[in-house]
Design a protein around this motif. Sequence first.
Motif, PDB file in Angstrom:
ATOM      1  N   MET A   1     -33.310 -55.264 -13.128  1.00 28.02           N
ATOM      2  CA  MET A   1     -33.485 -53.533 -13.193  1.00 28.02           C
ATOM      3  C   MET A   1     -34.738 -53.290 -13.606  1.00 28.02           C
ATOM      4  SD  MET A   1     -31.070 -50.493 -14.443  1.00 28.02           S
ATOM      5  CE  MET A   1     -31.677 -50.784 -16.218  1.00 28.02           C
ATOM      6  N   VAL A   2     -35.485 -52.296 -12.539  1.00 28.98           N
ATOM      7  CA  VAL A   2     -36.794 -51.827 -13.191  1.00 28.98           C
ATOM      8  C   VAL A   2     -36.899 -50.428 -12.513  1.00 28.98           C
ATOM      9  CG1 VAL A   2     -37.892 -52.815 -11.075  1.00 28.98           C
ATOM     10  CG2 VAL A   2     -39.167 -52.426 -13.213  1.00 28.98           C
ATOM     11  N   GLY A   3     -37.395 -49.516 -13.346  1.00 31.19           N
ATOM     12  CA  GLY A   3     -37.692 -47.975 -12.735  1.00 31.19           C
ATOM     13  C   GLY A   3     -38.240 -47.020 -13.652  1.00 31.19           C
ATOM     14  N   CYS A   4     -38.318 -45.788 -13.263  1.00 35.95           N
ATOM     15  CA  CYS A   4     -38.914 -44.957 -14.255  1.00 35.95           C
ATOM     16  C   CYS A   4     -38.289 -43.647 -13.773  1.00 35.95           C
ATOM     17  CB  CYS A   4     -40.558 -44.942 -13.818  1.00 35.95           C
ATOM     18  SG  CYS A   4     -40.897 -44.547 -11.930  1.00 35.95           S
TER      19      CYS A   4
ATOM     20  N   PRO B   1     -30.901 -36.625 -17.092  1.00 38.56           N
ATOM     21  CA  PRO B   1     -30.194 -35.891 -18.146  1.00 38.56           C
ATOM     22  C   PRO B   1     -29.255 -34.808 -17.293  1.00 38.56           C
ATOM     23  CG  PRO B   1     -32.607 -36.276 -18.655  1.00 38.56           C
ATOM     24  CD  PRO B   1     -32.165 -36.811 -17.329  1.00 38.56           C
ATOM     25  N   SER B   2     -28.165 -34.283 -17.802  1.00 38.26           N
ATOM     26  CA  SER B   2     -27.342 -33.387 -17.161  1.00 38.26           C
ATOM     27  C   SER B   2     -27.899 -32.138 -17.432  1.00 38.26           C
ATOM     28  CB  SER B   2     -26.046 -33.465 -17.987  1.00 38.26           C
ATOM     29  OG  SER B   2     -25.157 -32.186 -17.415  1.00 38.26           O
ATOM     30  N   GLY B   3     -28.265 -31.179 -16.297  1.00 32.80           N
ATOM     31  CA  GLY B   3     -28.568 -30.018 -16.394  1.00 32.80           C
ATOM     32  C   GLY B   3     -30.324 -30.025 -16.180  1.00 32.80           C
ATOM     33  N   ALA B   4     -30.790 -30.992 -15.764  1.00 35.04           N
ATOM     34  CA  ALA B   4     -32.261 -31.322 -15.872  1.00 35.04           C
ATOM     35  C   ALA B   4     -32.737 -31.406 -14.457  1.00 35.04           C
ATOM     36  CB  ALA B   4     -32.725 -32.392 -16.547  1.00 35.04           C
ATOM     37  N   PRO B   5     -32.728 -30.322 -13.511  1.00 33.37           N
ATOM     38  CA  PRO B   5     -32.865 -30.482 -12.210  1.00 33.37           C
ATOM     39  C   PRO B   5     -34.139 -31.094 -11.535  1.00 33.37           C
ATOM     40  CG  PRO B   5     -32.788 -28.052 -12.708  1.00 33.37           C
ATOM     41  CD  PRO B   5     -32.367 -28.770 -13.905  1.00 33.37           C
ATOM     42  N   ASP B   6     -35.309 -30.840 -12.680  1.00 30.85           N
ATOM     43  CA  ASP B   6     -36.572 -31.292 -12.287  1.00 30.85           C
ATOM     44  C   ASP B   6     -37.065 -32.506 -12.657  1.00 30.85           C
ATOM     45  OD1 ASP B   6     -37.623 -28.794 -11.376  1.00 30.85           O
ATOM     46  OD2 ASP B   6     -37.281 -28.046 -13.701  1.00 30.85           O
ATOM     47  N   ILE B   7     -36.077 -33.306 -13.068  1.00 28.44           N
ATOM     48  CA  ILE B   7     -36.109 -34.892 -13.467  1.00 28.44           C
ATOM     49  C   ILE B   7     -35.546 -35.574 -12.468  1.00 28.44           C
ATOM     50  CG2 ILE B   7     -35.560 -36.976 -14.786  1.00 28.44           C
ATOM     51  CD1 ILE B   7     -36.841 -34.548 -16.335  1.00 28.44           C
ATOM     52  N   HIS B   8     -36.739 -36.436 -11.913  1.00 29.47           N
ATOM     53  CA  HIS B   8     -36.383 -37.440 -10.810  1.00 29.47           C
ATOM     54  C   HIS B   8     -36.382 -38.819 -11.068  1.00 29.47           C
ATOM     55  CE1 HIS B   8     -36.583 -34.022  -7.706  1.00 29.47           C
ATOM     56  NE2 HIS B   8     -37.456 -33.578  -8.439  1.00 29.47           N
ATOM     57  N   SER B   9     -35.783 -39.839 -10.545  1.00 28.64           N
ATOM     58  CA  SER B   9     -35.472 -41.243 -10.999  1.00 28.64           C
ATOM     59  C   SER B   9     -35.904 -42.185  -9.785  1.00 28.64           C
ATOM     60  CB  SER B   9     -34.296 -41.604 -11.877  1.00 28.64           C
ATOM     61  OG  SER B   9     -33.315 -41.310 -10.585  1.00 28.64           O
ATOM     62  N   LEU B  10     -36.567 -43.181  -9.948  1.00 30.63           N
ATOM     63  CA  LEU B  10     -36.776 -44.238  -8.951  1.00 30.63           C
ATOM     64  C   LEU B  10     -36.132 -45.420  -9.775  1.00 30.63           C
ATOM     65  CD1 LEU B  10     -37.743 -45.288  -6.500  1.00 30.63           C
ATOM     66  CD2 LEU B  10     -40.107 -45.656  -7.566  1.00 30.63           C
ATOM     67  N   LYS B  11     -35.107 -46.402  -9.136  1.00 29.10           N
ATOM     68  CA  LYS B  11     -34.659 -47.513  -9.855  1.00 29.10           C
ATOM     69  C   LYS B  11     -34.441 -48.375  -8.678  1.00 29.10           C
ATOM     70  CE  LYS B  11     -31.566 -44.267 -12.418  1.00 29.10           C
ATOM     71  NZ  LYS B  11     -30.282 -43.886 -12.736  1.00 29.10           N
ATOM     72  N   TYR B  12     -34.766 -49.740  -9.121  1.00 28.38           N
ATOM     73  CA  TYR B  12     -34.684 -51.019  -8.200  1.00 28.38           C
ATOM     74  C   TYR B  12     -33.752 -51.882  -8.824  1.00 28.38           C
ATOM     75  CZ  TYR B  12     -38.855 -48.813  -5.833  1.00 28.38           C
ATOM     76  OH  TYR B  12     -39.529 -48.127  -5.338  1.00 28.38           O
ATOM     77  N   PHE B  13     -32.777 -52.209  -8.365  1.00 29.94           N
ATOM     78  CA  PHE B  13     -31.897 -53.471  -8.596  1.00 29.94           C
ATOM     79  C   PHE B  13     -31.971 -54.782  -7.808  1.00 29.94           C
ATOM     80  CE2 PHE B  13     -30.155 -49.398  -9.590  1.00 29.94           C
ATOM     81  CZ  PHE B  13     -29.529 -49.446 -10.829  1.00 29.94           C
TER      82      PHE B  13
ATOM     83  N   ALA C   1     -38.808 -45.176 -18.652  1.00 24.82           N
ATOM     84  CA  ALA C   1     -39.166 -46.483 -17.993  1.00 24.82           C
ATOM     85  C   ALA C   1     -38.308 -47.560 -18.504  1.00 24.82           C
ATOM     86  CB  ALA C   1     -40.634 -46.681 -17.907  1.00 24.82           C
ATOM     87  N   PHE C   2     -37.950 -48.100 -17.590  1.00 25.39           N
ATOM     88  CA  PHE C   2     -36.975 -49.583 -18.193  1.00 25.39           C
ATOM     89  C   PHE C   2     -37.120 -50.768 -17.148  1.00 25.39           C
ATOM     90  CE2 PHE C   2     -34.945 -45.938 -15.771  1.00 25.39           C
ATOM     91  CZ  PHE C   2     -34.710 -46.381 -14.506  1.00 25.39           C
ATOM     92  N   ASP C   3     -37.130 -51.893 -17.831  1.00 24.75           N
ATOM     93  CA  ASP C   3     -37.315 -53.257 -17.056  1.00 24.75           C
ATOM     94  C   ASP C   3     -36.399 -54.049 -17.907  1.00 24.75           C
ATOM     95  OD1 ASP C   3     -38.353 -55.572 -16.607  1.00 24.75           O
ATOM     96  OD2 ASP C   3     -40.377 -54.863 -15.947  1.00 24.75           O
TER      97      ASP C   3
END
Length: 367
Positions: free
Chosen positions: A115-118, A14-26, A130-132
């Motif tokens: 695509m899978v990640g969190c 999300p824009s303006g949310a510097p504490d959000i981290h993502s891990l994504k696999y394609f 989370a998404f799969d």
Amino acid sequence: MQLFLALCFLLGIPSGAPDIHSLKYFFTAASNVPNFPEFVNVGLVDEVEISHYDSNTRRKVPKQDWMNKVTEEDPEYWERYTERNLGRQQTFKANIEILKQHLNQTGGVHIYQWMVGCEWDDETDEVVNAFDQDGYDGEDFISFDLKTETWITPVPQAVPTKHKWNSNKAEMDYRKHYLTTECVDWLKKYVEFGRSSLMRKDLPSVSLLQKTPSSPLTCHATGFYPDRADLFWKKDEEELHEDVVKGEILPNHDGSFQMSVDLDLSGLKDEDWGRYSCVFHLAGGQEVSKRLDKRDIRTNWKTNDGGFPTGAAAGGVVAALLLLTGCIMGLICLKKPPQGKVETLLVQVSSFGCSSSVISPLPFRHK
């Protein structure tokens, strides 16, 4: 559900949310795509490429120096996951053939994608998202709904697959566990490995570009990090929304980002030029502002005498800058033309190619 433009669309921070981290696999398996590997596995942390595997190199390798820290705990890590991706490569290739049979397809270009990640909030320690999901030939095929813990599909062709997967309770329990626990554990580890790099804040260089005197004026910002940023035109102190076209944030080959915003100058009076400025805003409050000045506009347009207008840069440099706005990190975009054929756009920037996952083993799935 939106068209599954796998490897091109950016999910979730999300824009303006510097504490959000993502891990994504394609994961992408390609059939009859010229000059592209049959299988590619991409892993991203906070939109930064972390590793690489494809069917040409047949090796899983780190793409960030800090990813080598994984071998401090597990010296055989890269070799083991190389073998795992070799197995996935065969499974994904088989998935395409199975789908072609189910859909009565023969030759032509076909793409199977997963695509899978969190996403995780570093401040609250909550799993944000989370998404799969799977896609075939540029369209969503089936996805796992974490809220209902069931597989859902927007297309009738995937209904048999949905029923089959929903009947496998053990698989769905594992899927939930991976998305809410294992994925987040890996993400936390990677963020700690690369914290000094991932948490940095870099301001961009900002340029004013214009193809011809009648073209819109482009404000182009490149080299910023992270991607939680905004770029806009303002008149005096008011942000402009009319006569403005804003581009997407795109990754550069070095892990930084770029974006652009166009301004229509057709109705602009000469005496008003000094009232306009382009403003780049980075999450956290840092800004770069560039006031509109004809002398600062870079262009490859030549005057009648064969020279360049005042303030123009070399045409080749400007052309390169303009081309950068179309680069998408060497990933794949797919779209479905009216004829029903899949058009595959392959864009590669320098040696920055697709990368692989460092994911815990996930079950091989056949349609």
